[in-house]
Design a protein around this motif. Structure first.
Motif, PDB file in Angstrom:
ATOM      1  N   LEU A 164       0.719  -1.182  -0.196  1.00 14.16           N
ATOM      2  CA  LEU A 164       0.137   0.177   0.047  1.00 14.16           C
ATOM      3  C   LEU A 164       0.900   1.307   0.091  1.00 14.16           C
ATOM      4  CD1 LEU A 164      -2.825  -1.115   2.664  1.00 14.16           C
ATOM      5  CD2 LEU A 164      -2.624  -1.223  -0.244  1.00 14.16           C
ATOM      6  N   THR A 165       1.670   1.556   1.271  1.00  9.21           N
ATOM      7  CA  THR A 165       2.508   2.389   0.454  1.00  9.21           C
ATOM      8  C   THR A 165       3.273   2.712  -1.198  1.00  9.21           C
ATOM      9  OG1 THR A 165       2.979   1.828   2.778  1.00  9.21           O
ATOM     10  CG2 THR A 165       4.845   3.263   2.461  1.00  9.21           C
ATOM     11  N   GLY A 166       4.155   1.899  -1.406  1.00 16.22           N
ATOM     12  CA  GLY A 166       4.182   1.166  -2.398  1.00 16.22           C
ATOM     13  C   GLY A 166       3.526   2.167  -3.138  1.00 16.22           C
ATOM     14  N   ILE A 167       2.296   1.204  -3.316  1.00 15.13           N
ATOM     15  CA  ILE A 167       1.272   2.205  -4.497  1.00 15.13           C
ATOM     16  C   ILE A 167       0.810   3.813  -4.185  1.00 15.13           C
ATOM     17  CG2 ILE A 167      -0.472   1.973  -5.307  1.00 15.13           C
ATOM     18  CD1 ILE A 167      -0.984  -0.751  -4.864  1.00 15.13           C
ATOM     19  N   ALA A 168       0.839   4.056  -2.804  1.00 19.94           N
ATOM     20  CA  ALA A 168       0.549   5.513  -3.192  1.00 19.94           C
ATOM     21  C   ALA A 168       1.994   6.472  -3.469  1.00 19.94           C
ATOM     22  CB  ALA A 168       0.160   5.964  -0.744  1.00 19.94           C
ATOM     23  N   VAL A 169       2.933   5.866  -3.144  1.00 19.80           N
ATOM     24  CA  VAL A 169       4.422   6.665  -2.835  1.00 19.80           C
ATOM     25  C   VAL A 169       4.422   6.922  -4.470  1.00 19.80           C
ATOM     26  CG1 VAL A 169       6.395   6.282  -3.084  1.00 19.80           C
ATOM     27  CG2 VAL A 169       5.663   6.128  -1.092  1.00 19.80           C
TER      28      VAL A 169
END
Length: 344
Positions: A164-169
């Motif tokens: 989820l963090t990777g997708i947001a970044v």
């Protein structure tokens, strides 16, 4: 005597793995040869062989050695680099959906390259050997940000948080790239649009030489760490109990994965899904042991990218479909399939 069946089974799996590696290697060579014959200007197999041995015409030598071969070699290298990078990320994070494109690593590398291109006088004169370094800086900063946001003390690296963090970044980086394109000149905008579509724009031997050292140095290092990755797959507590320095090994492997993805993206543009598809197909062929999984992933990635590039040059001649779009046509449905089968 009780160990005999296990030893025989292990030997059978190893032999199957070697067979799969041989078959994939042969397929890469076959598509390599087909790709040399593919293009707007046709070169027959006989013409290609004659030209390779220095018996072709000046025009045939120019087409083969200055236009097609560098692009084909780059396709093989970036396919291997992106697939192995994805394999490392999936192994270290124990997340089946981890991929340098999905996690934002490619976007970070691309943003740094785009920033450089935006302020550099001309795209044609951009220093070739500097681009992978700049891409590595961008990808490294992005990976550090994602890792720091996803990592929780006493809990480790959660696969859900990481994804989820990777997708947001990645979404934030993509938005920044779109904003940058609004201020570009027509020439630079055309370059950036080509890059974002995943077209292999580095099509001469300088780009091959700029990418080759990264692949030649990092792939053997990652293959050497195959046993460590097998241990890390057992979980943080078990790996620590077996004597592995988990955090240190994770950082080393993630650094190698980021460097492989960044150097590949610097000359290939935004080609996604290779790091996702390659390891998954390889795992189905040879199993989870990284001694076979890593080289198989490299060959599957090379085969995928060189096939996509060949199809992109052949389907709509004389126009070309960017390699990244062809890969996405394959990768997007496969990603959705994995989402339905995987507990994120």
């Amino acid at each position: 005597m009780d160990n005999v069946p296990f030893m025989m089974n292990d030997k059978k799996k190893r032999n199957r793995g070697i067979l799969m590696l041989s078959v994939l290697g042969a397929l890469v060579v076959i598509v390599f040869i087909i790709s040399m014959n593919t293009g707007y200007i046709r070169l027959s197999p006989v013409d290609v062989i004659r030209t390779l041995f220095g018996l072709g015409t000046t025009k045939q030598s120019l087409i083969l050695f200055e236009f097609r071969l560098p692009r084909i070699v780059i396709s093989v290298l970036i396919g291997a680099g992106l697939a192995v990078s994805g394999c490392i990320m999936q192994g270290v994070s124990r997340n089946a959906l981890a991929d340098p494109g999905i996690l934002g690593i490619n976007a970070g590398a691309g943003l740094m390259v785009m920033l450089f291109i935006s302020f550099y006088p001309t795209t044609a004169a951009a220093p070739v050997f500097l681009l992978p370094v700049l891409a590595l800086v961008g990808a490294g900063l992005t990976a550090t940000l994602i890792y720091s946001l996803a990592y929780k003390r006493h809990q480790g690296l959660s696969p859900t948080r990481l994804l989820l963090t990777g997708i947001a970044v990645a979404a934030g980086m993509s938005a920044a790239m779109i904003v940058l394109t609004l201020k570009l000149s027509p020439e630079k905008y055309q370059f950036v649009a080509t890059w974002m579509a995943g077209s292999i724009w580095g099509m001469n031997w300088k780009f091959v030489l700029s990418l080759l050292p990264w692949i030649v140095i990092l792939l053997p290092y990652v293959f050497y760490k195959a046993q460590v990755m097998n241990v890390l797959n057992l979980g943080e507590q078990t790996a620590t109990g077996l004597g592995a320095r988990v955090s240190r090994e994770q950082l080393k492997l993630l650094a190698a994965a980021v460097a492989l993805a960044a150097s590949s993206v610097a000359v290939s543009g935004g080609i996604g899904f290779v790091g996702l598809i390659g390891p998954h197909l390889a795992r189905r062929l040879v199993g989870p042991k990284h001694q076979l999984l890593l080289p198989t992933s490299a060959l599957v990635g090379s085969l995928l990218v060189i096939t996509a590039d060949t199809l992109g040059r052949w389907v709509l001649q004389p126009s070309e479909i960017p390699t990244g779009i062809v890969v996405a046509v394959i990768g997007a449905p496969y990603f959705l399939y994995l989402l339905t089968k995987t507990r994120v």
